[in-house]
Enzyme design. Structure first.
Site, short mmCIF file in Angstrom:
data_model
loop_
_atom_site.label_atom_id
_atom_site.label_comp_id
_atom_site.label_asym_id
_atom_site.label_seq_id
_atom_site.Cartn_x
_atom_site.Cartn_y
_atom_site.Cartn_z
N TRP A 199 -0.88 -2.10 -10.93
CA TRP A 199 0.57 -2.15 -11.10
C TRP A 199 1.23 -2.72 -9.84
O TRP A 199 2.22 -3.46 -9.93
CB TRP A 199 1.11 -0.75 -11.37
CG TRP A 199 2.61 -0.67 -11.46
CD1 TRP A 199 3.38 -0.83 -12.58
CD2 TRP A 199 3.53 -0.44 -10.38
NE1 TRP A 199 4.73 -0.70 -12.26
CE2 TRP A 199 4.84 -0.46 -10.91
CE3 TRP A 199 3.37 -0.21 -9.02
CZ2 TRP A 199 5.97 -0.26 -10.14
CZ3 TRP A 199 4.50 -0.01 -8.23
CH2 TRP A 199 5.78 -0.04 -8.80
N HIS A 200 0.68 -2.39 -8.68
CA HIS A 200 1.30 -2.83 -7.43
C HIS A 200 1.17 -4.34 -7.21
O HIS A 200 2.03 -4.94 -6.57
CB HIS A 200 0.68 -2.09 -6.24
CG HIS A 200 1.19 -0.69 -6.08
ND1 HIS A 200 0.69 0.37 -6.81
CD2 HIS A 200 2.16 -0.18 -5.28
CE1 HIS A 200 1.33 1.47 -6.46
NE2 HIS A 200 2.22 1.16 -5.55
N GLY A 201 0.10 -4.94 -7.71
CA GLY A 201 -0.04 -6.36 -7.49
C GLY A 201 -1.25 -6.94 -8.19
O GLY A 201 -2.23 -6.24 -8.46
N PHE A 246 6.63 -6.11 -5.90
CA PHE A 246 5.91 -5.47 -6.99
C PHE A 246 6.77 -5.33 -8.23
O PHE A 246 6.28 -4.95 -9.26
CB PHE A 246 5.41 -4.08 -6.55
CG PHE A 246 4.62 -4.12 -5.27
CD1 PHE A 246 3.65 -5.08 -5.08
CD2 PHE A 246 4.87 -3.22 -4.25
CE1 PHE A 246 2.92 -5.12 -3.91
CE2 PHE A 246 4.15 -3.25 -3.07
CZ PHE A 246 3.17 -4.20 -2.90
#
Length: 481
Positions: A322-324, A481
């Site tokens: 999800w962050h990257g 993000f």
């Protein structure tokens, strides 16, 4: 429009006075218009994306509310999830997925030519996508009712203080506040401003100044070795916390100016005594989102130990993704999943956080130190530009450690020593604040001090910010993000 910009300093008072000058029935319209203007100030073209996600989730919730069969409701939820995640995937993960597939096929001597899309990542897309998905799922589960007023719902999705970097709000908390009766109070407004000031301190004084050291190490790692690598990781550990929690403090404080309460996103995470506790204190809105919508549906801890380990690792790996769109984030998330799984196996007994915080004995401090080191080590993967770079940092951080004095001396003098000394007091102040926050809110405690002492604290704090703040207007880290 950055929080730490002159544009926001002009924008916020205009919205504030307009909001409170109008009758209650028009205020959600002010929030809607202000939020869309705020979002369009980044890139006006991408307003189409947030509008599309808002329309799909709004219509989906209405269909669910009218649908009479469980099968039909599930079909609507599936359609909404597919459409919203498709937009997120296309803009955030397409290149990553394509490049990964190409590498896999190349290992089998199969050539695939990439499709170049050169798309900018729309700011906040991960945050508002998750916020809309939780709303639709909660409507399906019967935990909230569908919102029939589109503009009220759109104001909930796009509420500008938390739009681009959270907290990821739930409809049950924020949606009713968008249009309920509000009354401005000095107490809440004053507290909001103090919280914003503390957030700006964390961002401008600590995060942005530490970013100089961190960028130097991770952009040119070959120029550093030994203790300098350790300092680079340590500096990033505080940078990422102050940058992100600083944003959250500003967001929560800004919302209070409109008599709206957002959820607390951080609770002294670096004073955690376990990885499990860390995730009860760090990015709380995201960790609870994954717990409620991924971990528990997978079976949570109501399954065998082996399956529970699988559930944890899958949940945390998805959190990392999800962050990257990079393997560094996947590894970072996976490491937290593995660490928490091992922790559950070795220390299955849970101890109440408040009781542990009250003890503060030597064992408590040792556990805090161990967890801090584990978390800091994992941050290396989060910050590194590649897995290879992260492994390079780890493999060279012990260079010269057999000579401790020169090891530390060389590491410190690899940077501007005067600049490092300048950061000691702000970081100590941060640690004092977070430690005090384990028992009570420091801002409330300071507000109860005698007037002369309270004013001295405020003026001293303002002077500290003016002397040490970096005014280069760096973006908040979580905007990517």
């Amino acid at each position: 429009m950055l929080f730490n910009s002159m544009a926001f300093a002009i924008f916020l008072p205009i919205v504030f006075f307009t909001y409170w000058a109008l009758p209650q029935k028009y205020r959600y319209i002010v929030l809607f218009l202000a939020s869309y203007y705020f979002y369009m100030s980044w890139n006006a073209k991408y307003v189409v994306l947030i509008l599309f996600t808002t329309l799909v989730s709004y219509a989906g919730a209405l269909f669910i509310g009218e649908c009479k069969t469980v099968k039909g409701k599930r079909a609507v939820v599936a359609a909404v999830v597919f459409l919203c995640l498709s937009v997120l995937f296309f803009f955030k993960y397409f290149d990553f997925a394509q490049n990964t597939l190409i590498r896999i096929l190349q290992s089998f001597a199969i050539t695939l030519h990439p499709v170049t899309l050169a798309l900018m990542l729309p700011v906040g897309i991960s945050f508002y996508t998750f916020q809309t998905l939780s709303y639709v799922v909660d409507v399906y589960k019967g935990e909230v009712k569908p919102e029939y007023n589109f503009f009220r719902y759109a104001a909930f999705v796009s509420f500008f203080p938390q739009l681009v970097a959270g907290p990821i709000e739930r409809a049950a908390n924020l949606l009713p506040q968008i249009d309920c009766e509000h009354t401005f109070t000095y107490e809440k407004g004053s507290y909001g401003l103090k919280l914003m000031a503390w957030g700006f301190f964390k961002k401008l004084v600590i995060a942005d100044n530490l970013a100089v050291f961190v960028d130097a190490v991770f952009e040119q790692p070959a120029d550093y070795h030994g203790f300098a690598m350790v300092l680079g990781i340590l500096f990033f550990t505080f940078q990422i916390y102050c940058d992100f929690s600083g944003y959250s403090d500003i967001a929560v404080g800004t919302a209070k100016l409109f008599d709206i309460d957002l959820m607390t996103n951080f609770k002294s995470p670096y004073f955690s005594t376990s990885i499990r506790e860390f995730w009860h204190r760090w990015h709380i809105s995201l960790s609870t989102w994954f717990k409620d919508y991924v971990y528990i549906p997978l079976g949570g801890n109501r399954v065998s130990k082996a399956r529970n380990i699988f559930n944890l690792i899958v949940t945390f790996t998805l959190s990392g993704l999800w962050h990257g769109a990079a393997f560094t984030y996947v590894i970072w998330g996976g490491l937290h999943g593995v660490m928490q799984s091992m922790e559950n196996l070795l220390f299955p007994k849970k101890k109440p956080f408040k009781k542990e915080a009250a003890e503060h004995g030597i064992s408590w401090w040792i556990r805090v130190a161990v967890v801090f080191c584990l978390v800091a080590g994992a941050w290396c993967f989060f910050r590194a530009g590649s897995v290879t770079q992260a492994l390079y940092v780890f493999s060279h951080m012990a260079d010269g450690i057999l000579h401790p004095r020169s090891y530390i001396y060389a590491g410190v003098h690899a940077f501007d020593v005067a600049a490092i000394k300048q950061m000691i007091f702000p970081i100590c102040l941060l640690l004092w604040y977070d430690y005090a926050a384990l028992k009570k809110d420091p801002l409330i405690a300071i507000g109860k001090l005698p007037s002369p002492i309270r004013r001295a604290v405020y003026y001293g704090f303002l002077l500290l910010v003016l002397l040490l703040a970096s005014f280069n207007s760096q973006e908040f880290v979580y905007f990517q993000f």
